[in-house]
Design a protein around this motif. Structure first.
Motif, mmCIF file in Angstrom:
data_model
loop_
_atom_site.group_PDB
_atom_site.id
_atom_site.type_symbol
_atom_site.label_atom_id
_atom_site.label_comp_id
_atom_site.label_asym_id
_atom_site.label_seq_id
_atom_site.Cartn_x
_atom_site.Cartn_y
_atom_site.Cartn_z
ATOM 1 N N GLN A 1 -38.832 2.531 -15.873
ATOM 2 C CA GLN A 1 -37.939 3.668 -16.049
ATOM 3 C C GLN A 1 -36.887 3.734 -14.944
ATOM 4 O OE1 GLN A 1 -40.236 7.269 -16.545
ATOM 5 N NE2 GLN A 1 -41.190 6.581 -18.447
ATOM 6 N N LEU A 2 -37.268 3.378 -13.730
ATOM 7 C CA LEU A 2 -36.302 3.360 -12.637
ATOM 8 C C LEU A 2 -35.203 2.330 -12.884
ATOM 9 C CD1 LEU A 2 -38.668 3.725 -9.542
ATOM 10 C CD2 LEU A 2 -36.875 5.327 -10.222
ATOM 11 N N LEU A 3 -35.585 1.150 -13.325
ATOM 12 C CA LEU A 3 -34.596 0.107 -13.602
ATOM 13 C C LEU A 3 -33.687 0.517 -14.756
ATOM 14 C CD1 LEU A 3 -36.854 -3.064 -13.221
ATOM 15 C CD2 LEU A 3 -35.109 -2.247 -11.627
ATOM 16 N N GLU A 4 -34.247 1.131 -15.788
ATOM 17 C CA GLU A 4 -33.440 1.575 -16.924
ATOM 18 C C GLU A 4 -32.443 2.656 -16.516
ATOM 19 O OE1 GLU A 4 -36.193 2.848 -19.864
ATOM 20 O OE2 GLU A 4 -36.722 0.815 -20.529
ATOM 21 N N ALA A 5 -32.816 3.477 -15.535
ATOM 22 C CA ALA A 5 -31.923 4.543 -15.086
ATOM 23 C C ALA A 5 -30.848 4.035 -14.133
ATOM 24 C CB ALA A 5 -32.734 5.654 -14.409
ATOM 25 N N MET A 6 -31.188 3.038 -13.316
ATOM 26 C CA MET A 6 -30.282 2.600 -12.255
ATOM 27 C C MET A 6 -29.327 1.492 -12.678
ATOM 28 S SD MET A 6 -30.962 4.647 -9.846
ATOM 29 C CE MET A 6 -29.872 3.853 -8.653
ATOM 30 N N ARG A 7 -29.763 0.559 -13.478
ATOM 31 C CA ARG A 7 -28.915 -0.583 -13.814
ATOM 32 C C ARG A 7 -27.618 -0.205 -14.538
ATOM 33 N NH1 ARG A 7 -33.754 -4.945 -15.334
ATOM 34 N NH2 ARG A 7 -34.022 -5.710 -13.187
ATOM 35 N N PRO A 8 -27.625 0.791 -15.442
ATOM 36 C CA PRO A 8 -26.359 1.177 -16.074
ATOM 37 C C PRO A 8 -25.318 1.734 -15.099
ATOM 38 C CG PRO A 8 -28.216 1.933 -17.391
ATOM 39 C CD PRO A 8 -28.775 1.449 -16.090
ATOM 40 N N MET A 9 -25.693 2.119 -13.896
ATOM 41 C CA MET A 9 -24.726 2.639 -12.933
ATOM 42 C C MET A 9 -23.810 1.544 -12.415
ATOM 43 S SD MET A 9 -26.875 5.457 -10.698
ATOM 44 C CE MET A 9 -25.345 6.089 -9.982
ATOM 45 N N GLU A 10 -24.243 0.282 -12.562
ATOM 46 C CA GLU A 10 -23.437 -0.874 -12.165
ATOM 47 C C GLU A 10 -23.049 -0.820 -10.692
ATOM 48 O OE1 GLU A 10 -20.189 -1.107 -14.919
ATOM 49 O OE2 GLU A 10 -21.458 -1.805 -16.567
ATOM 50 N N GLU A 11 -23.996 -0.424 -9.861
ATOM 51 C CA GLU A 11 -23.843 -0.443 -8.416
ATOM 52 C C GLU A 11 -25.050 -1.161 -7.823
ATOM 53 O OE1 GLU A 11 -22.604 3.074 -6.196
ATOM 54 O OE2 GLU A 11 -22.465 4.150 -8.104
ATOM 55 N N PRO A 12 -24.863 -1.866 -6.700
ATOM 56 C CA PRO A 12 -26.024 -2.485 -6.047
ATOM 57 C C PRO A 12 -27.020 -1.416 -5.609
ATOM 58 C CG PRO A 12 -23.966 -3.333 -5.144
ATOM 59 C CD PRO A 12 -23.603 -2.158 -5.992
ATOM 60 N N PHE A 13 -28.273 -1.600 -5.931
ATOM 61 C CA PHE A 13 -29.293 -0.624 -5.567
ATOM 62 C C PHE A 13 -30.590 -1.343 -5.233
ATOM 63 C CE2 PHE A 13 -30.080 -1.339 -10.047
ATOM 64 C CZ PHE A 13 -31.460 -1.309 -10.163
ATOM 65 N N GLU A 14 -31.480 -0.618 -4.589
ATOM 66 C CA GLU A 14 -32.819 -1.126 -4.289
ATOM 67 C C GLU A 14 -33.825 -0.021 -4.552
ATOM 68 O OE1 GLU A 14 -33.042 -2.181 -0.148
ATOM 69 O OE2 GLU A 14 -32.582 -0.150 0.557
ATOM 70 N N LEU A 15 -35.011 -0.420 -4.962
ATOM 71 C CA LEU A 15 -36.113 0.509 -5.193
ATOM 72 C C LEU A 15 -37.158 0.270 -4.115
ATOM 73 C CD1 LEU A 15 -36.452 0.005 -9.066
ATOM 74 C CD2 LEU A 15 -35.055 1.698 -7.852
ATOM 75 N N VAL A 16 -37.255 1.204 -3.178
ATOM 76 C CA VAL A 16 -38.178 1.083 -2.048
ATOM 77 C C VAL A 16 -39.449 1.836 -2.398
ATOM 78 C CG1 VAL A 16 -38.501 1.414 0.431
ATOM 79 C CG2 VAL A 16 -36.210 0.957 -0.482
ATOM 80 N N LEU A 17 -40.465 1.100 -2.828
ATOM 81 C CA LEU A 17 -41.742 1.691 -3.215
ATOM 82 C C LEU A 17 -42.729 1.496 -2.079
ATOM 83 C CD1 LEU A 17 -40.249 1.726 -5.879
ATOM 84 C CD2 LEU A 17 -42.343 0.994 -7.028
ATOM 85 N N VAL A 18 -43.252 2.600 -1.551
ATOM 86 C CA VAL A 18 -44.098 2.585 -0.358
ATOM 87 C C VAL A 18 -45.542 2.864 -0.756
ATOM 88 C CG1 VAL A 18 -44.461 3.521 1.952
ATOM 89 C CG2 VAL A 18 -42.146 3.441 0.989
ATOM 90 N N ASP A 19 -46.411 1.879 -0.561
ATOM 91 C CA ASP A 19 -47.832 2.076 -0.846
ATOM 92 C C ASP A 19 -48.513 2.653 0.388
ATOM 93 O OD1 ASP A 19 -50.419 1.877 -2.023
ATOM 94 O OD2 ASP A 19 -50.750 0.062 -0.840
ATOM 95 N N ASP A 20 -49.002 3.868 0.273
ATOM 96 C CA ASP A 20 -49.594 4.590 1.404
ATOM 97 C C ASP A 20 -51.097 4.327 1.475
ATOM 98 O OD1 ASP A 20 -49.881 6.311 3.566
ATOM 99 O OD2 ASP A 20 -50.008 8.098 2.301
ATOM 100 N N GLY A 21 -51.472 3.064 1.651
ATOM 101 C CA GLY A 21 -52.883 2.728 1.805
ATOM 102 C C GLY A 21 -53.721 3.031 0.585
ATOM 103 N N SER A 22 -53.207 2.753 -0.610
ATOM 104 C CA SER A 22 -53.942 3.038 -1.845
ATOM 105 C C SER A 22 -55.222 2.213 -1.925
ATOM 106 C CB SER A 22 -53.065 2.729 -3.063
ATOM 107 O OG SER A 22 -51.914 3.543 -3.079
ATOM 108 N N THR A 23 -56.191 2.763 -2.642
ATOM 109 C CA THR A 23 -57.483 2.086 -2.814
ATOM 110 C C THR A 23 -57.715 1.623 -4.245
ATOM 111 O OG1 THR A 23 -58.564 4.228 -3.210
ATOM 112 C CG2 THR A 23 -58.522 3.411 -0.933
ATOM 113 N N ASP A 24 -56.698 1.752 -5.108
ATOM 114 C CA ASP A 24 -56.868 1.401 -6.519
ATOM 115 C C ASP A 24 -56.099 0.142 -6.919
ATOM 116 O OD1 ASP A 24 -54.294 2.340 -6.368
ATOM 117 O OD2 ASP A 24 -54.400 3.490 -8.238
ATOM 118 N N GLY A 25 -55.624 -0.618 -5.937
ATOM 119 C CA GLY A 25 -54.900 -1.842 -6.249
ATOM 120 C C GLY A 25 -53.401 -1.672 -6.367
#
Length: 331
Positions: free
Chosen positions: A27-51
């Motif tokens: 969903q993030l890629l579908e929302a951001m790519r049509p903007m036609e601007e360079p972007f990055e998705l910084v996903l931060v895993d806060d020590g998850s225990t579920d993989g």
């Protein structure tokens, strides 16, 4: 292949969100790519225990826009967000929750509002989809209280969907649970703030990570923000007032006891008066120690440029995972 210098960074703290991770990324890629601007998705895993961390590593191999940040342990949402801020490179930084309740389709709208001349634009979940009144009512009361104490009037402080200018993010230092007070902290820096109505969706996976203990943390952090707004550079205004008040009470009490003593009455057998004086003095001391401790903590971290988190690994899209300790970006 790593994405060129991005204009937009989307920072998403994650804790045990493995079930919905792929849908979130899609969903993030579908929302951001049509903007036609360079972007990055910084996903931060806060020590998850579920993989969640392992799945992020896998997704980073084939998603050039994804930046996977893996923290060594569970630090909490504020340190996770701070880590995302430090790793991100965009001139505009957008934050949102990773539980799919924030709608990624609102990101372009909130960015466009930011570019109208604001430093921070906050989302307003005007039609919340939380099923229980136990979450809605405390949130409404908290928004009113925070707005009254901080002077920054927003309908929804709890909405994580916000957009910031890079220079504002760099000016703010996050500690404790202060992520929920970012608009108030931004106002200290003189930021221009606005809000926009955003969509809010029911939770699809997992369960809420918040408990009743959050209320007490919010209250303590609210007082911290209030103190920082008013007395950060003039602490004597609060300490001096408390000290004068204590001295005044003590002097009046002493004068009263002196008068009583001169009238021939015994003042040594009044434990209630002694207890009240001790409680007032002890309360003033404890309150002042708490504020001094808050200031000392900030001085400790900022003077040494010491972060409140430790990153195990940073994987930019297209990179192959590396062993801990090698080719890891410092933040």
């Amino acid at each position: 292949m790593t994405v060129a210098q991005p204009n937009i960074s989307v920072v998403v703290p994650l804790y045990n969100e493995a079930d919905g991770l792929e849908l979130l990324l899609e969903q993030l890629l579908e929302a951001m790519r049509p903007m036609e601007e360079p972007f990055e998705l910084v996903l931060v895993d806060d020590g998850s225990t579920d993989g969640t961390g392992k799945r992020l590593q896998q997704l980073a191999r084939n998603t050039p826009e994804l930046v996977a940040v893996l923290l060594r342990r569970n630090y909490g949402q504020t340190p996770s967000m701070a880590a995302g801020f430090d790793v991100s490179r965009g001139r505009v930084v957008v934050t949102m929750d990773g539980d799919l309740q924030n709608d990624p389709d609102d990101i372009p709208r909130i960015i466009n509002r930011l570019r109208e001349g604001y430093d921070l634009v906050s989302g307003w979940r005007h039609q919340r989809q939380d099923k229980t009144l136990s979450r809605k009512l405390p949130s409404q009361l908290a928004n009113r209280l925070i707005g009254k104490v901080t002077g920054v009037q927003l309908h929804d402080y709890g909405c994580s969907l916000k957009a910031y200018r890079r220079e504002l993010v760099e000016d703010m230092n996050l500690y404790g649970e202060l992520h929920r007070f970012l608009p108030a902290l931004a106002s200290i820096e003189g930021a221009r703030i606005d809000e926009i109505k955003v969509n809010h969706r029911a939770r699809q996976f997992g369960h809420s990570k918040y408990g009743i203990d959050r209320t007490f943390r919010v209250l303590m952090d609210l007082f911290t923000v209030w103190f920082l707004q008013r007395f950060l550079t003039q602490p004597m205004h609060v300490f001096g007032f408390a000290g004068l008040l204590a001295i005044t009470i003590g002097s009046l009490t002493g004068f009263h006891l002196l008068v009583v003593k001169m009238m021939g009455e015994d003042i040594g057998s009044r434990p209630l008066l002694t207890l009240s004086v001790v409680l007032v003095l002890a309360g003033v001391q404890m309150f002042c120690l708490g504020l001094l401790g808050e200031l000392l903590m900030r001085t400790y971290h900022e003077s040494q440029n010491r972060s409140i988190y430790r990153i195990r690994q940073v994987l930019r899209g297209g990179d192959h995972p590396v062993a801990d300790g090698s080719a890891v970006e410092d933040v």
